[in-house]
Design an enzyme around this catalytic site. Structure first.
Site, PDB file in Angstrom:
ATOM      1  N   PHE A  90       3.319  -0.105  19.272  1.00 39.37           N
ATOM      2  CA  PHE A  90       3.982   0.460  18.094  1.00 39.37           C
ATOM      3  C   PHE A  90       2.908   0.783  17.063  1.00 39.37           C
ATOM      4  O   PHE A  90       2.258  -0.116  16.531  1.00 39.37           O
ATOM      5  CB  PHE A  90       5.017  -0.487  17.481  1.00 39.37           C
ATOM      6  CG  PHE A  90       5.736   0.157  16.313  1.00 39.37           C
ATOM      7  CD1 PHE A  90       6.819   0.985  16.531  1.00 39.37           C
ATOM      8  CD2 PHE A  90       5.299  -0.037  15.019  1.00 39.37           C
ATOM      9  CE1 PHE A  90       7.463   1.617  15.471  1.00 39.37           C
ATOM     10  CE2 PHE A  90       5.931   0.579  13.954  1.00 39.37           C
ATOM     11  CZ  PHE A  90       7.018   1.407  14.182  1.00 39.37           C
ATOM     12  N   ASP A 122      -5.522  -1.317  15.707  1.00 42.19           N
ATOM     13  CA  ASP A 122      -4.453  -1.177  14.725  1.00 42.19           C
ATOM     14  C   ASP A 122      -4.137  -2.566  14.178  1.00 42.19           C
ATOM     15  O   ASP A 122      -3.455  -3.369  14.824  1.00 42.19           O
ATOM     16  CB  ASP A 122      -3.229  -0.557  15.394  1.00 42.19           C
ATOM     17  CG  ASP A 122      -2.025  -0.449  14.465  1.00 42.19           C
ATOM     18  OD1 ASP A 122      -2.041  -1.058  13.374  1.00 42.19           O
ATOM     19  OD2 ASP A 122      -1.041   0.212  14.845  1.00 42.19           O
ATOM     20  N   LYS A 127       0.332  -2.234   4.970  1.00 39.68           N
ATOM     21  CA  LYS A 127       1.297  -3.268   4.622  1.00 39.68           C
ATOM     22  C   LYS A 127       0.785  -4.206   3.528  1.00 39.68           C
ATOM     23  O   LYS A 127       0.836  -3.872   2.358  1.00 39.68           O
ATOM     24  CB  LYS A 127       1.718  -4.037   5.877  1.00 39.68           C
ATOM     25  CG  LYS A 127       2.534  -3.186   6.861  1.00 39.68           C
ATOM     26  CD  LYS A 127       3.118  -4.004   7.965  1.00 39.68           C
ATOM     27  CE  LYS A 127       3.866  -3.156   8.992  1.00 39.68           C
ATOM     28  NZ  LYS A 127       5.099  -2.558   8.486  1.00 39.68           N
TER      29      LYS A 127
END
Length: 411
Positions: free
Chosen positions: A145, A230, A259
């Site tokens: 993801f 990532d 984030k």
């Protein structure tokens, strides 16, 4: 869940009337948060074990970071990158030193950061490695993801997210995660990069074998291929080290973060890279109006300075056994697996006692906000500022729910 109050129902119905159904949120309306806790419209408090998918690592309403944001907003909020704004250089120095990388390029979201990394890898492949134009290949992992833009969905194997959005961007190949032999077989002369999550978050906190990241690093160096990590969810202290790649003492070519880079207060992301790779960007080749804005920079600098103390990483490591071992005791008695790092744990629910959403509903009734990632998997992501008592509370509540369901199964 308990019956919704009139106030909660009104909010949910209005959102359904005027919003778009690209999410299917739980029937829970929050109005306030402080530290590791959130409160709904009816005054019920919940221990937050979602942390906005690791965006609120430093908890809710953290005054330290709120003051930074307000102070910068009162001075200068946005300039675009057409001029210099004071503070960017300080941030760039702080995050490169924290990560061991050479340079940084700021964007706004994790998906944007990953798109930027893909662009960098492709251009490096053509301009530096010498891959024939439009032939560059990037290898990604099954179960990944990295976002939901069209290009990123081109290398997702989530068919629900892909359905109806083609044609997709070519130039990607998927291999099994945690399988170094499969990766080695997939690399060819036109491979520009390998992109992976050091721990797969949406997959259910899937932790690869120890040494896997190091093996990927060695293989990519040997084959002149970039390694992209990532760290949108794993980075910024989430797993007990500042970045997860540091747990295996490697240095990727590109790293993406987002984030909690702003303590969850504003959208901020960044791509960290080596001098050689980041040199492919020249004026006009990439940009963002809000990327690197003064408020984002001020917050990201404050987060980097806080993590540079090492305090939260150490606490995260010390408290990991409280969470991990407490849940491991349930394996074979309602749970089939527990895995994770730091205060980030995935648990698999034995189908004999129900589904992950069933357990999620039970925990929410007991005052623990939590979310499943797969039909039988739950991801636990407490803020890294959570204390021992809060972690023990989560373990107690999870234990009570699982044991009750296990006992009911045997009756």
């Amino acid at each position: 869940m308990t019956e919704l109050s009139q106030r909660a129902r009104a909010e949910i119905d209005t959102a359904a009337r005027y919003g778009t159904s690209n999410y299917n949120p739980m029937p829970l309306v929050l109005v306030e948060g402080k530290g590791a806790w959130v409160t709904d419209v009816d005054g019920k408090r919940y221990l937050d074990a979602v942390s906005a998918f690791s965006a609120t690592n430093f908890g809710h309403a953290n005054e330290q970071f709120i003051e930074v944001a307000i102070g910068q907003m009162r001075k200068l909020e946005l300039t675009s990158r057409s001029v210099h704004a004071e503070g960017f250089g300080k941030f760039a120095e702080a995050i490169t030193k924290l990560s061991g990388m050479d340079r940084v390029l700021m964007m706004n979201t994790g998906a944007e950061a990953n798109e930027t990394a893909i662009k960098a890898a492709r251009k490096w492949g053509y301009k530096v490695k010498g891959i024939p134009e439009n032939q560059a290949k990037i290898i990604a992992m099954h179960g990944n993801f990295h976002g939901r833009t069209t290009t990123i969905m081109s290398f997702s194997d989530d068919e629900n997210a892909r359905d109806g959005f083609g044609p997709f961007t070519p130039g990607f190949e998927l291999v099994n995660y945690n399988d170094i032999e499969a990766l080695e077989a997939a690399i060819d002369d036109n491979t520009a990069a390998v992109i992976l999550e050091p721990i797969q978050g949406e997959g259910g906190v899937i932790v690869p074998d120890e040494g896997y990241l190091k093996a990927v690093r060695e293989l990519t160096r040997e084959r002149n291929v970039l390694m992209i990590c990532d760290e949108v969810q794993t980075g910024m202290g989430r797993t007990g080290t500042t970045f997860r790649f540091q747990a295996e003492e490697i240095l990727p070519d590109l790293v993406t973060v987002a984030k909690s880079l702003s303590a969850g207060l504003v959208p901020v992301s960044a791509v960290l890279g080596s001098n050689e790779v980041m040199a492919v960007f020249t004026p006009g080749t990439h940009g963002s109006t809000f990327g690197g804005n003064p408020v984002a920079v001020a917050l990201a600098t404050a987060v980097c300075e806080e993590l540079a103390t090492g305090k939260w990483q150490q606490q995260n490591q010390e408290l990991h056994p409280v969470l991990f071992d407490g849940l491991r005791a349930l394996v074979g008695r309602g749970l089939t697996d527990v895995r994770g790092a730091g205060l980030w744990v995935g648990v698999d629910i034995d189908p004999a006692i129900g589904t992950a959403p069933d357990v999620v509903n039970d925990l929410i009734e007991r005052g623990v906000l939590i979310k499943n990632t797969r039909p039988q998997s739950i991801r636990i992501a407490l803020p890294i500022i959570a204390n021992r008592e809060e972690i023990e509370l989560l373990v107690r509540e999870m234990t009570a729910v699982i044991e009750a369901r296990w006992a009911a199964r045997e009756q």
